[in-house]
Design a protein around this motif. Structure first.
Motif, PDB file in Angstrom:
ATOM      1  N   LEU A  34       1.003  -1.145  -0.047  1.00 24.45           N
ATOM      2  CA  LEU A  34       0.274  -0.172  -0.116  1.00 24.45           C
ATOM      3  C   LEU A  34       0.336   1.348   0.174  1.00 24.45           C
ATOM      4  N   ALA A  35       0.815   2.326  -0.956  1.00 18.71           N
ATOM      5  CA  ALA A  35       1.160   3.473  -1.158  1.00 18.71           C
ATOM      6  C   ALA A  35       0.344   4.317  -0.309  1.00 18.71           C
ATOM      7  N   THR A  36       0.829   5.508  -0.332  1.00 14.35           N
ATOM      8  CA  THR A  36       0.118   6.553   0.355  1.00 14.35           C
ATOM      9  C   THR A  36       0.365   8.215  -0.465  1.00 14.35           C
ATOM     10  N   GLY A  37       0.237   8.833   0.252  1.00 12.46           N
ATOM     11  CA  GLY A  37      -0.005  10.297  -1.018  1.00 12.46           C
ATOM     12  C   GLY A  37      -0.604  10.328  -1.545  1.00 12.46           C
ATOM     13  N   SER A  38      -1.149  11.378  -2.985  1.00 10.35           N
ATOM     14  CA  SER A  38      -1.934  11.772  -3.556  1.00 10.35           C
ATOM     15  C   SER A  38      -2.669  10.854  -4.565  1.00 10.35           C
ATOM     16  N   THR A  39      -1.332  10.203  -4.979  1.00  7.95           N
ATOM     17  CA  THR A  39      -1.596   9.177  -6.365  1.00  7.95           C
ATOM     18  C   THR A  39      -2.975   8.368  -6.177  1.00  7.95           C
ATOM     19  N   PRO A  40      -2.874   7.417  -5.366  1.00  9.11           N
ATOM     20  CA  PRO A  40      -3.647   6.459  -4.917  1.00  9.11           C
ATOM     21  C   PRO A  40      -4.382   6.715  -4.219  1.00  9.11           C
ATOM     22  N   LEU A  41      -5.054   8.090  -4.135  1.00  8.57           N
ATOM     23  CA  LEU A  41      -5.866   8.326  -3.662  1.00  8.57           C
ATOM     24  C   LEU A  41      -7.123   7.730  -4.346  1.00  8.57           C
ATOM     25  N   ALA A  61       1.985  -1.194   4.373  1.00 12.69           N
ATOM     26  CA  ALA A  61       2.553  -0.416   3.935  1.00 12.69           C
ATOM     27  C   ALA A  61       4.352   0.176   2.707  1.00 12.69           C
ATOM     28  N   LEU A  62       3.894   0.865   2.525  1.00 13.85           N
ATOM     29  CA  LEU A  62       5.404   0.747   1.641  1.00 13.85           C
ATOM     30  C   LEU A  62       6.062   1.510   1.940  1.00 13.85           C
ATOM     31  N   ASP A  63       5.709   2.547   3.255  1.00 12.77           N
ATOM     32  CA  ASP A  63       7.134   3.775   4.109  1.00 12.77           C
ATOM     33  C   ASP A  63       6.399   3.929   5.410  1.00 12.77           C
ATOM     34  N   SER A  75       0.604  10.595  10.122  1.00  9.97           N
ATOM     35  CA  SER A  75       1.668   9.730   9.703  1.00  9.97           C
ATOM     36  C   SER A  75       1.641   8.508   9.375  1.00  9.97           C
ATOM     37  N   TYR A  76       2.090   7.731   8.330  1.00 12.78           N
ATOM     38  CA  TYR A  76       1.340   6.763   7.054  1.00 12.78           C
ATOM     39  C   TYR A  76       0.312   5.626   8.138  1.00 12.78           C
ATOM     40  N   ARG A  77       0.614   5.922   9.177  1.00 13.78           N
ATOM     41  CA  ARG A  77      -0.479   4.825   9.742  1.00 13.78           C
ATOM     42  C   ARG A  77      -1.683   5.437   9.931  1.00 13.78           C
ATOM     43  N   LEU A 126       1.967   1.812  -5.762  1.00 10.47           N
ATOM     44  CA  LEU A 126       3.586   2.935  -5.942  1.00 10.47           C
ATOM     45  C   LEU A 126       3.082   4.099  -6.777  1.00 10.47           C
ATOM     46  N   GLY A 127       3.342   4.829  -6.055  1.00 10.60           N
ATOM     47  CA  GLY A 127       3.171   6.498  -7.120  1.00 10.60           C
ATOM     48  C   GLY A 127       5.043   6.571  -7.120  1.00 10.60           C
ATOM     49  N   ILE A 128       5.007   7.950  -7.736  1.00 11.05           N
ATOM     50  CA  ILE A 128       6.790   7.990  -7.953  1.00 11.05           C
ATOM     51  C   ILE A 128       6.822   9.967  -7.614  1.00 11.05           C
ATOM     52  N   GLY A 129       7.769  10.099  -6.314  1.00 15.52           N
ATOM     53  CA  GLY A 129       8.132  11.429  -6.266  1.00 15.52           C
ATOM     54  C   GLY A 129       8.502  12.053  -8.134  1.00 15.52           C
ATOM     55  N   THR A 130       7.987  13.158  -7.584  1.00 13.86           N
ATOM     56  CA  THR A 130       8.910  13.659  -8.659  1.00 13.86           C
ATOM     57  C   THR A 130      10.485  14.271  -8.597  1.00 13.86           C
ATOM     58  N   HIS A 133      11.786   8.635  -7.193  1.00 20.14           N
ATOM     59  CA  HIS A 133      11.952   8.004  -5.644  1.00 20.14           C
ATOM     60  C   HIS A 133      10.931   6.815  -6.176  1.00 20.14           C
ATOM     61  N   ILE A 134      10.862   5.550  -5.416  1.00 19.00           N
ATOM     62  CA  ILE A 134       9.614   4.795  -5.065  1.00 19.00           C
ATOM     63  C   ILE A 134       9.585   4.402  -4.073  1.00 19.00           C
ATOM     64  N   GLY A 135       8.102   4.270  -3.272  1.00 18.69           N
ATOM     65  CA  GLY A 135       8.580   4.098  -1.391  1.00 18.69           C
ATOM     66  C   GLY A 135       9.276   5.370  -0.713  1.00 18.69           C
ATOM     67  N   PHE A 136       9.990   5.389  -0.127  1.00 14.81           N
ATOM     68  CA  PHE A 136      10.868   6.787  -0.143  1.00 14.81           C
ATOM     69  C   PHE A 136      12.262   6.110   0.057  1.00 14.81           C
ATOM     70  N   ASN A 137      12.242   5.765  -1.452  1.00 12.30           N
ATOM     71  CA  ASN A 137      13.422   4.662  -2.053  1.00 12.30           C
ATOM     72  C   ASN A 137      14.244   5.991  -2.641  1.00 12.30           C
ATOM     73  N   ALA A 196       4.334  17.369 -13.218  1.00 13.58           N
ATOM     74  CA  ALA A 196       5.494  17.173 -11.973  1.00 13.58           C
ATOM     75  C   ALA A 196       5.874  16.063 -12.280  1.00 13.58           C
ATOM     76  N   LYS A 197       5.882  14.780 -12.433  1.00 15.62           N
ATOM     77  CA  LYS A 197       5.326  13.581 -12.360  1.00 15.62           C
ATOM     78  C   LYS A 197       6.557  13.481 -14.163  1.00 15.62           C
ATOM     79  N   ALA A 198       6.756  13.936 -15.058  1.00 17.84           N
ATOM     80  CA  ALA A 198       6.494  13.501 -15.895  1.00 17.84           C
ATOM     81  C   ALA A 198       8.220  13.355 -16.671  1.00 17.84           C
TER      82      ALA A 198
HETATM   83  C1  F6R Z   1       4.218   7.077  -0.396  1.00 19.68           C
HETATM   84  C2  F6R Z   1       4.820   7.001  -1.052  1.00 19.68           C
HETATM   85  C3  F6R Z   1       5.733   7.987  -2.297  1.00 19.68           C
HETATM   86  C4  F6R Z   1       4.453   8.665  -3.307  1.00 19.68           C
HETATM   87  C5  F6R Z   1       5.190   9.421  -3.960  1.00 19.68           C
HETATM   88  C6  F6R Z   1       4.345  10.385  -4.437  1.00 19.68           C
HETATM   89  O1  F6R Z   1       3.768   6.061   0.217  1.00 19.68           O
HETATM   90  O2  F6R Z   1       5.956   5.763  -1.224  1.00 19.68           O
HETATM   91  O3  F6R Z   1       7.096   6.919  -3.118  1.00 19.68           O
HETATM   92  O4  F6R Z   1       4.408   7.437  -3.510  1.00 19.68           O
HETATM   93  O5  F6R Z   1       6.534  10.243  -2.580  1.00 19.68           O
HETATM   94  O6  F6R Z   1       3.959  10.896  -3.583  1.00 19.68           O
HETATM   95  P1  F6R Z   1       2.557  11.650  -4.209  1.00 19.68           P
HETATM   96  O7  F6R Z   1       1.499  10.521  -4.844  1.00 19.68           O
HETATM   97  O8  F6R Z   1       1.944  12.543  -2.853  1.00 19.68           O
HETATM   98  O9  F6R Z   1       2.717  12.920  -5.133  1.00 19.68           O
END
Ligand code: F6R
Length: 255
Positions: A34-41, A61-63, A75-77, A126-130, A133-137, A196-198
């Motif tokens: 399970l990812a958190t953040g805006s994307t998987p909503l 949960a991923l992180d 908190s992600y919990r 999974l989501g991805i950071g700008t 990152h995936i997870g918080f890697n 922003a994710k492109a």
């Molecule tokens: C969240 C996670 C992060 C987010 C990433 C994108 O559990 O692992 O990798 O998926 O930071 O976040 P959003 O979806 O908020 O843009």
């Protein structure tokens, strides 16, 4: 290679819900990452609307942030409880978040053992950071890494400041499944929306496989589905082929 599907956020959520419900129909106690953040909503909202019985589903949960007071709403919990467990009707005792048990020093090993004991993750959302990152890697993370405590980049802290009163309140440390943990999941479902994710998506899908772009670890996995909107897909060079492949996907072939 990953299967790339270009569609809007709502349709992506519905398609992801189809994939998850097909899995649960085959295996009622399926293990979801399970990812958190805006994307998987979009996914969780589509799933909740289907009203399926998910009481036997297990979740990892991923992180999680490290250093927030217990019960902190960001908190992600707390986020997983609010956005996933409650709306989907999951059993809270079947959902774990890294760092939720025992001392933080051994929490990573404990989490890995629990995932193995559960038979592994069937489907990792999974989501991805700008910054890719995936997870918080964060960039530079080993492709073999397992769950461990890490330090967030300033970019990630700024990106996540929208959930806090200020960037100073965003923790510096986190505990995250590693890229090795993620790669062990049987199916990866990566979602991304917005311009922003492109760049991160192009690097993950088409860039060289490099620790500098943690998302590129998906290229080493045999079963990956990437659901992106037009904006997040806008820097993909082979976009015409992805559309063509999706339009010509054999009817018998599932995602
Ligand atoms: C969240 C996670 C992060 C987010 C990433 C994108 O559990 O692992 O990798 O998926 O930071 O976040 P959003 O979806 O908020 O843009």
């Amino acid at each position: 290679m990953a299967e790339i599907v270009i569609l809007d956020r709502t349709a992506a959520g519905e398609l992801a819900a189809d994939v998850i419900l097909a899995l649960v129909a085959r295996k009622p106690d399926a293990v979801l990452g399970l990812a958190t953040g805006s994307t998987p909503l979009a996914v969780y909202q589509a799933l909740a609307a289907r009203g399926a019985d998910l009481t036997d589903v297990r979740g990892f949960a991923l992180d999680e942030y490290v250093g927030l007071p217990p019960g902190h709403p960001e908190s992600y919990r707390a986020v997983i409880t609010r956005e996933v467990i409650e709306p989907l009707g999951l059993n809270p005792s079947l959902v774990r978040v890294p760092g939720d048990r025992g001392p933080i020093e051994t929490a990573g090993d404990d989490y890995e053992r629990s995932i193995v004991a559960a038979g592994g993750v069937d489907l990792q959302i999974l989501g991805i950071g700008t910054d890719g990152h995936i997870g918080f890697n964060e960039p530079g993370s080993s492709f073999e890494s397992l769950t461990r405590v890490k330090t967030l980049t300033q970019q990630t802290r700024e990106d996540n400041a929208r959930f806090f009163a200020s960037v100073d309140e965003v923790p510096v440390n986190c505990i995250t499944q590693g890229l090795g943990t993620i790669r062990r999941a049987k199916h990866l479902l990566l979602l991304a929306f917005g311009e922003a994710k492109a760049e991160a998506i192009a690097a993950a899908v088409e860039g060289p496989v490099t620790a500098s772009a943690p998302g590129s670890a998906i290229q080493l996995h045999p079963h990956v589905t990437v659901l992106v909107d037009e904006a997040a897909a806008s820097r993909l060079s082979n976009i015409d082929y992805y559309r063509y492949a999706w339009a010509n996907k054999p009817a018998w072939e599932s995602l």
